[in-house]
Design a protein around this motif. Structure first.
Motif, short mmCIF file in Angstrom:
data_model
loop_
_atom_site.label_atom_id
_atom_site.label_comp_id
_atom_site.label_asym_id
_atom_site.label_seq_id
_atom_site.Cartn_x
_atom_site.Cartn_y
_atom_site.Cartn_z
N LEU A 123 25.32 41.65 5.90
CA LEU A 123 24.47 41.06 6.94
C LEU A 123 24.04 42.08 7.99
N GLU A 124 24.97 42.92 8.43
CA GLU A 124 24.59 43.94 9.42
C GLU A 124 23.54 44.89 8.86
N SER A 125 23.75 45.34 7.61
CA SER A 125 22.78 46.26 7.01
C SER A 125 21.44 45.57 6.82
N LEU A 126 21.45 44.30 6.45
CA LEU A 126 20.21 43.55 6.27
C LEU A 126 19.44 43.43 7.58
N PHE A 127 20.15 43.05 8.65
CA PHE A 127 19.49 42.87 9.94
C PHE A 127 19.04 44.21 10.52
N ASP A 128 19.86 45.25 10.35
CA ASP A 128 19.50 46.58 10.86
C ASP A 128 18.29 47.15 10.13
N ALA A 129 18.05 46.69 8.90
CA ALA A 129 16.90 47.16 8.13
C ALA A 129 15.62 46.41 8.48
N GLY A 130 15.70 45.47 9.42
CA GLY A 130 14.48 44.81 9.89
C GLY A 130 14.19 43.46 9.25
N PHE A 131 15.20 42.80 8.69
CA PHE A 131 15.02 41.48 8.08
C PHE A 131 15.74 40.41 8.90
N TYR A 132 15.30 39.18 8.72
CA TYR A 132 16.06 38.03 9.21
C TYR A 132 16.11 36.99 8.10
N LEU A 133 17.09 36.11 8.17
CA LEU A 133 17.24 35.05 7.17
C LEU A 133 16.25 33.93 7.48
N ALA A 134 15.31 33.72 6.56
CA ALA A 134 14.34 32.65 6.74
C ALA A 134 14.84 31.33 6.18
N ASP A 136 26.98 29.46 -4.93
CA ASP A 136 26.51 30.67 -4.28
C ASP A 136 25.35 30.29 -3.37
N ILE A 137 24.96 31.23 -2.55
CA ILE A 137 23.84 31.00 -1.64
C ILE A 137 22.73 32.00 -1.95
N ILE A 138 21.52 31.48 -2.21
CA ILE A 138 20.34 32.35 -2.29
C ILE A 138 19.83 32.57 -0.87
N HIS A 139 19.77 33.83 -0.47
CA HIS A 139 19.27 34.18 0.86
C HIS A 139 17.81 34.62 0.73
N VAL A 140 16.94 33.96 1.44
CA VAL A 140 15.51 34.32 1.46
C VAL A 140 15.21 34.92 2.82
N CYS A 141 14.71 36.15 2.82
CA CYS A 141 14.53 36.91 4.06
C CYS A 141 13.07 37.31 4.26
N ARG A 142 12.72 37.45 5.52
CA ARG A 142 11.40 37.95 5.89
C ARG A 142 11.54 39.17 6.78
N LYS A 143 10.48 39.97 6.84
CA LYS A 143 10.47 41.13 7.71
C LYS A 143 10.35 40.66 9.17
N ARG A 144 11.16 41.26 10.01
CA ARG A 144 11.10 40.91 11.43
C ARG A 144 9.84 41.53 12.04
N ASP A 145 8.95 40.68 12.57
CA ASP A 145 7.68 41.18 13.11
C ASP A 145 7.64 41.17 14.63
N ARG A 167 26.96 24.91 4.77
CA ARG A 167 26.82 24.84 6.22
C ARG A 167 26.76 26.23 6.85
N ARG A 168 27.60 27.13 6.34
CA ARG A 168 27.63 28.47 6.93
C ARG A 168 26.31 29.20 6.69
N GLY A 169 25.72 29.01 5.51
CA GLY A 169 24.43 29.64 5.24
C GLY A 169 23.38 29.20 6.24
N LYS A 170 23.38 27.89 6.54
CA LYS A 170 22.42 27.38 7.52
C LYS A 170 22.69 27.95 8.91
N ALA A 171 23.96 28.07 9.28
CA ALA A 171 24.29 28.61 10.60
C ALA A 171 23.88 30.07 10.72
N LEU A 172 24.03 30.83 9.64
CA LEU A 172 23.67 32.25 9.68
C LEU A 172 22.16 32.45 9.82
#
Length: 393
Positions: free
Chosen positions: A264-275, A299-308, A351-356
């Motif tokens: 999660l840290e690497s994902l957010f630091d790379a400019g993404f957020y969980l959509a 499992d959880i499928i995480h769908v991410c977008r670029k932080r604009d 629930r945790r996926g939604k909270a994240l």
């Protein structure tokens, strides 16, 4: 790994494929069968008493010597894992390539095509989408930290499956196949098969044998730091090649918090957020996990977008209220699924996926007080505690 009889059988098979008077495309196609046969002809195969059949190597992540091992045979045309079944599987892939199909649940077919109700049996049917797989795919053997052949903002979608921290050492597992295939391919593809083993220097795993020790300043294992650094570089390359409105999608599950924090840290630091996050039934039953001794099968499928834009500051107290409100809106839906047999452990994952999702939109700007920013690890622990309290645990 192999007894003498298995070694001579595999060697003769490989020699026959290598010396076959066919073009290279045919030989490489048959090597696909040989690679699968390797999984069924070794000392890690065992007999599953419950299913009354052979279980091939790497069907699960248990790599200990087996007490109930079974040896396969090359020649029969019946049974699981023999040479005939491995070649048949390759022929099936060609048929699917020409006329692909997907499984559709009969409930959905009944709703969209009521005329078919009387013809439907079982839980699902094969449905053809009508789009054969053409020769437009390009395979590249390169590092995902340096996609130099791909131009900026050129892709609509990136789908990936990040490695599970220190849980699996993929390159070492790949050597099981590589050392055999190299014998047939090293002259044809010297750039990829000249080395005796698969490359391991830039493998994105937390391997404490390769990166021993701890970092004194952060008190983190050097292997974990290395893993997160390579993950961040890979996400950044995905960010670079994605169009502004593109999506990054991946699935990840781990029973420990540390790998989650790294991803999660690497994902957010790379400019993404969980959509969005979507729970799906996993391909295997997980072992004991963070929610007690219950098995987690989702499992959880995480769908991410670029932080604009820059995230807006928010207090942890306010974020908690938003999470609780959204979780309670999901409660009726979740309870319905629980009546259908969904375990509480699975509900907690959902629930945790939604909270994240909420936390990711404000990453770096979630404050415990006026000056202290909450970390991903603190957020994970806080979310776990919050959801546990909400569930009455």
């Amino acid at each position: 790994m192999f007894n003498p009889r298995q070694l001579i059988s595999l060697t003769l098979l490989l020699k026959a494929i290598y010396q076959e008077e066919q073009n290279w495309e045919v030989r490489e196609f048959i090597l696909g069968s040989f690679q699968q046969y390797l999984r069924n002809q070794n000392m890690f195969c065992f007999w599953d008493v419950g299913y009354d059949k052979l279980v091939p190597h790497m069907s699960n992540n248990n790599y200990h010597p087996k007490s109930n091992l079974v040896e396969n045979c090359v020649f029969p045309d019946l049974g699981r894992g023999n040479w005939q079944s491995c070649t048949d599987a390759m022929l099936t892939t060609v048929a699917w390539m020409m006329k692909p199909w997907e499984l559709v649940r009969n409930e959905r077919l009944s709703a969209t095509k009521p005329d078919l109700v009387h013809y439907l049996k079982g839980k699902s049917e094969k449905v053809s989408p009508g789009d054969p797989v053409l020769n437009s795919a390009v395979l590249a053997c390169t590092s995902s930290t340096e996609l130099t052949s791909e131009s900026n903002t050129s892709y609509d979608l990136v789908i990936t499956d990040p490695p599970f921290g220190g849980l699996l050492h993929y390159s070492e597992l790949a050597d099981f196949f590589y050392v055999w295939l190299r014998l047939a391919l090293k002259d044809k593809y010297p750039d990829y098969f000249s080395a005796e083993y698969t490359p391991k220097t830039l493998e994105a795993v937390a391997n404490r044998a390769r990166q021993p020790g701890k970092d004194k300043e952060s008190n983190k294992y050097n292997a974990d730091i290395f893993y997160q650094r390579l993950l961040t570089a890979s996400w950044k390359e995905a960010n670079r090649v994605l169009k502004p409105g593109g999506l990054l999608s991946f699935t990840f599950h781990h029973s420990e918090d540390a790998p989650w924090v790294s991803v999660l840290e690497s994902l957010f630091d790379a400019g993404f957020y969980l959509a969005a996050t979507y729970p799906i039934r996993s391909d295997e039953t997980k072992g004991t996990g963070e929610f007690g001794s219950k098995k987690i099968e989702y499992d959880i499928i995480h769908v991410c977008r670029k932080r604009d834009k820059e995230p807006k500051p928010i207090s942890w107290a306010k974020l908690r209220r938003q999470v609780l409100r959204d979780v309670r809106e999901l409660q009726n839906l979740l309870e319905h699924h629980q009546e259908e047999g969904l375990l509480e452990a699975d509900l907690q994952v959902i629930r945790r996926g939604k909270a994240l999702e909420y936390f990711s939109r404000h990453y770096g700007k979630v404050y415990k007080d006026q000056t202290t920013i909450i970390t991903v690890l603190e957020a994970l622990l806080g979310i776990n505690q919050l959801l546990d309290e909400e569930a009455g645990g």
